[in-house]
Scaffold this motif. Sequence first.
Motif, mmCIF file in Angstrom:
data_model
loop_
_atom_site.group_PDB
_atom_site.id
_atom_site.type_symbol
_atom_site.label_atom_id
_atom_site.label_comp_id
_atom_site.label_asym_id
_atom_site.label_seq_id
_atom_site.Cartn_x
_atom_site.Cartn_y
_atom_site.Cartn_z
ATOM 1 N N GLN A 377 75.305 57.060 -61.694
ATOM 2 C CA GLN A 377 73.882 56.746 -61.773
ATOM 3 C C GLN A 377 73.547 56.034 -63.083
ATOM 4 O O GLN A 377 72.753 55.084 -63.100
ATOM 5 C CB GLN A 377 73.063 58.030 -61.638
ATOM 6 N N TRP A 378 74.160 56.475 -64.179
ATOM 7 C CA TRP A 378 73.945 55.793 -65.465
ATOM 8 C C TRP A 378 74.409 54.337 -65.403
ATOM 9 O O TRP A 378 73.728 53.439 -65.891
ATOM 10 C CB TRP A 378 74.707 56.527 -66.573
ATOM 11 N N VAL A 379 75.546 54.142 -64.776
ATOM 12 C CA VAL A 379 76.070 52.777 -64.666
ATOM 13 C C VAL A 379 75.146 51.918 -63.823
ATOM 14 O O VAL A 379 74.855 50.753 -64.151
ATOM 15 C CB VAL A 379 77.500 52.797 -64.095
ATOM 16 N N ALA A 380 74.656 52.494 -62.705
ATOM 17 C CA ALA A 380 73.740 51.736 -61.839
ATOM 18 C C ALA A 380 72.432 51.408 -62.565
ATOM 19 O O ALA A 380 71.920 50.282 -62.476
ATOM 20 C CB ALA A 380 73.459 52.523 -60.559
ATOM 21 N N ASN A 381 71.894 52.398 -63.288
ATOM 22 C CA ASN A 381 70.660 52.147 -64.050
ATOM 23 C C ASN A 381 70.874 51.102 -65.147
ATOM 24 O O ASN A 381 70.001 50.256 -65.389
ATOM 25 C CB ASN A 381 70.149 53.450 -64.669
ATOM 26 N N LEU A 382 72.016 51.164 -65.779
ATOM 27 C CA LEU A 382 72.317 50.172 -66.808
ATOM 28 C C LEU A 382 72.388 48.771 -66.212
ATOM 29 O O LEU A 382 71.856 47.811 -66.776
ATOM 30 C CB LEU A 382 73.628 50.532 -67.504
ATOM 31 N N GLY A 383 73.037 48.672 -65.054
ATOM 32 C CA GLY A 383 73.113 47.368 -64.407
ATOM 33 C C GLY A 383 71.745 46.845 -63.996
ATOM 34 O O GLY A 383 71.434 45.652 -64.177
ATOM 35 N N ALA A 384 70.911 47.725 -63.417
ATOM 36 C CA ALA A 384 69.570 47.315 -63.010
ATOM 37 C C ALA A 384 68.726 46.907 -64.216
ATOM 38 O O ALA A 384 67.962 45.940 -64.161
ATOM 39 C CB ALA A 384 68.891 48.450 -62.239
ATOM 40 N N THR A 385 68.879 47.653 -65.324
ATOM 41 C CA THR A 385 68.127 47.299 -66.543
ATOM 42 C C THR A 385 68.538 45.934 -67.065
ATOM 43 O O THR A 385 67.686 45.121 -67.467
ATOM 44 C CB THR A 385 68.366 48.368 -67.619
ATOM 45 N N ILE A 386 69.827 45.664 -67.041
ATOM 46 C CA ILE A 386 70.309 44.360 -67.517
ATOM 47 C C ILE A 386 69.786 43.242 -66.627
ATOM 48 O O ILE A 386 69.344 42.181 -67.107
ATOM 49 C CB ILE A 386 71.847 44.356 -67.575
ATOM 50 N N ILE A 387 69.793 43.454 -65.320
ATOM 51 C CA ILE A 387 69.310 42.420 -64.387
ATOM 52 C C ILE A 387 67.815 42.184 -64.571
ATOM 53 O O ILE A 387 67.343 41.032 -64.624
ATOM 54 C CB ILE A 387 69.644 42.833 -62.946
ATOM 55 N N ASP A 388 67.028 43.268 -64.667
ATOM 56 C CA ASP A 388 65.583 43.109 -64.860
ATOM 57 C C ASP A 388 65.265 42.438 -66.188
ATOM 58 O O ASP A 388 64.348 41.610 -66.272
ATOM 59 C CB ASP A 388 64.899 44.482 -64.799
ATOM 60 N N PHE A 389 65.995 42.793 -67.212
ATOM 61 C CA PHE A 389 65.779 42.143 -68.508
ATOM 62 C C PHE A 389 66.040 40.645 -68.417
ATOM 63 O O PHE A 389 65.256 39.826 -68.930
ATOM 64 C CB PHE A 389 66.695 42.773 -69.558
ATOM 65 N N GLY A 390 67.134 40.284 -67.777
ATOM 66 C CA GLY A 390 67.434 38.856 -67.657
ATOM 67 C C GLY A 390 66.403 38.112 -66.824
ATOM 68 O O GLY A 390 66.022 36.987 -67.157
ATOM 69 N N ARG A 391 65.927 38.744 -65.759
ATOM 70 C CA ARG A 391 64.949 38.058 -64.905
ATOM 71 C C ARG A 391 63.587 37.962 -65.577
ATOM 72 O O ARG A 391 62.934 36.906 -65.525
ATOM 73 C CB ARG A 391 64.827 38.802 -63.571
ATOM 74 N N ASN A 392 63.125 39.044 -66.232
ATOM 75 C CA ASN A 392 61.768 39.071 -66.785
ATOM 76 C C ASN A 392 61.649 38.389 -68.143
ATOM 77 O O ASN A 392 60.583 37.849 -68.465
ATOM 78 C CB ASN A 392 61.285 40.524 -66.907
ATOM 79 N N TRP A 393 62.720 38.431 -68.921
ATOM 80 C CA TRP A 393 62.622 37.946 -70.292
ATOM 81 C C TRP A 393 63.452 36.688 -70.581
ATOM 82 O O TRP A 393 63.363 36.153 -71.688
ATOM 83 C CB TRP A 393 63.060 39.044 -71.266
#
Length: 640
Positions: A377-393
């Motif tokens: 779950q930590w790995v999945a959350n980390l991946g989702a955070t990285i993807i959202d950061f790249g898309r939004n910022w």
Amino acid sequence: MSIVQETACAVNGQLDLWQQQVASSSEALIYAEDAPPLPVRHLQNVIGAISVTSTTQPFLSPKRLVNLLEEPTLIRPWSAFAELRAETEQSESEAVSNHLWLVAAKAAVQASGLVMQSLLDQTLQLQEETCYWNEVLGSSWNSGIYAAQTAPVRLWHWSRDLPSLRDASSRTLSESLVARWAQFYQIARRSVSEYPVPLSWASPIRSCRSEARRKRDRLLAMTDIHTSSLGLLMETMHSFQVDEFAVNHYRASHNPWQETVCRLVILTEAVVRQAAEHSNLTGFEEQVFAAVKEERSSMHMLDRDFSSMQAPTDLIQRLLTILRDHLPSHTSSVTSFIASHGRPSRLVRYWIPVTLVLMSSSASLKFLARRQDEILQWVANLGATIIDFGRNWVVEPIHKLIGTIRHDEKSEIALMSKNSLVADRASLERMVLDFVRDRPDTSQGSPSAQDMAAITNAVKEGDLTPVLKAYERDLRTPFVGTVRGDLVRALLIQIQKTKVDVEIAMSGIDALLKSQELVFGFVGLTPGIMVTYASIRWMAGLFGSRRGLRMGRKRHDVRRGLRNVTRVLTSVRSSEGIMSYHESGRLICEAEALLQKIKQVLSGVQYQEFREDIQDLLDTDSGVDKQLRVVERMRWTYFQ
């Protein structure tokens, strides 16, 4: 390509000059036929095979050089040469003798180069081992780590020495009391001096530091011997001045060039025999000089006519002995010395972390098995955070920036609607006009069309004088004005005016933002780009080749190497600025280490220029002052 190879190549070039003199002097005498005699042709082939023709060409291996020098034409007995001389003309015998001397000279250069390269590599290895002991002695923490690493070995040696101490103590029980105490004192004293391990349990770090200091001193002594050997051999190499010898002394019966070849062979043999047998620099140099002095009688054989072929043959035999016996023995003894006095084996140095890893591996695996779902779950959350950061910022700010550059209306910055100010201003005008019409007393009669137009223009400029006058008049009788409604109406008109003023200010700010829209686009994109770039660099440094970090470390090592070269030059003890053999060898080692480090920093023309500076640096005949100026030139040229 090392300094030794470059020096050997330069000496080989000087020998080629003398070879040209030999060929030009003998050509008219013995080359009347289409081809030279068979012995001369064979010797010429051997000379070409053992020549060092390029600085990038490595030395021949000892085995290959021995095979070339073991030809029957080179090592057959003197009787065969005497027979050859009896059957041939004097000119042909002289040509064979000259070519034999060339074979001996070039073989001496190859053999001395192999010995010097071996000494240079061993010296660099000795310096690395010395640096390890300096790190151990540099702090109590490192000394404690070394004590912990070597604790099992010390315990093993102590356990083996205990029975001998017990036997020595038990034998004293049958003797008289005085004799017992005397022998006990002697045993204790001898055990303290010969077996320092029991004392190490009382002070293990102190014992380890004493051992490290002792091994470091032995390594330093062996390093001094190797550097002195390098200085001796390099000076002999530099003494080849074939261009002068070939022209001025070619027909002399006692050729200084041949003396230099003899001296090089004798010195090489003495060095390779004595280097591993001494622990003192002074004793080593005295022994080498004594060996060279004893062998000087062989040089005087050059004056005899009988020795014209025998002398180079003897030198070739000496070289074969060096290559087959002395050099492997020296290499083996130095290797054993480094293994005995160098850093401990990898098993000793890394048994503690390996043991900890093995002992904690089961617990780590159990922890991972229990926390498997949470880790996923930590790995999945980390991946989702990285993807959202790249898309939004990163992605969306780039799209907005591109739209701003292309004047896309959807991407324009806006604080308010475009029609909001126009509608509010029109509403304010209508409210003022209706107020003036409903209050004829504000304009002393029914307003005309011109008056209404003037009032409209005044309202557009922010002038509400008719309304304010009515407002001021109604404030005198606020109750009546409130009942009548004019006071409230004038107040609401002023509120609308305030709203219009605010919108005008906002429109100004909006226009300012639109004029700097590209700047704000880059400002909004910068944090995301910086975080992304830093993350990529960190990941590349963590899992990549770490080339940039290594390059920085190499530059630091190069500066340290240049500092060591300067330290060697400034520590010259001679008042005349002339370096001793030991100091010259140290300079060669430091220059070679510096050259190996700079090769990974510089390339192309800069590397070749640096090599030229290294050659100027190693010119010991120029004096220490000039060498220090060369170091200063290298510093401001390559390290600014």
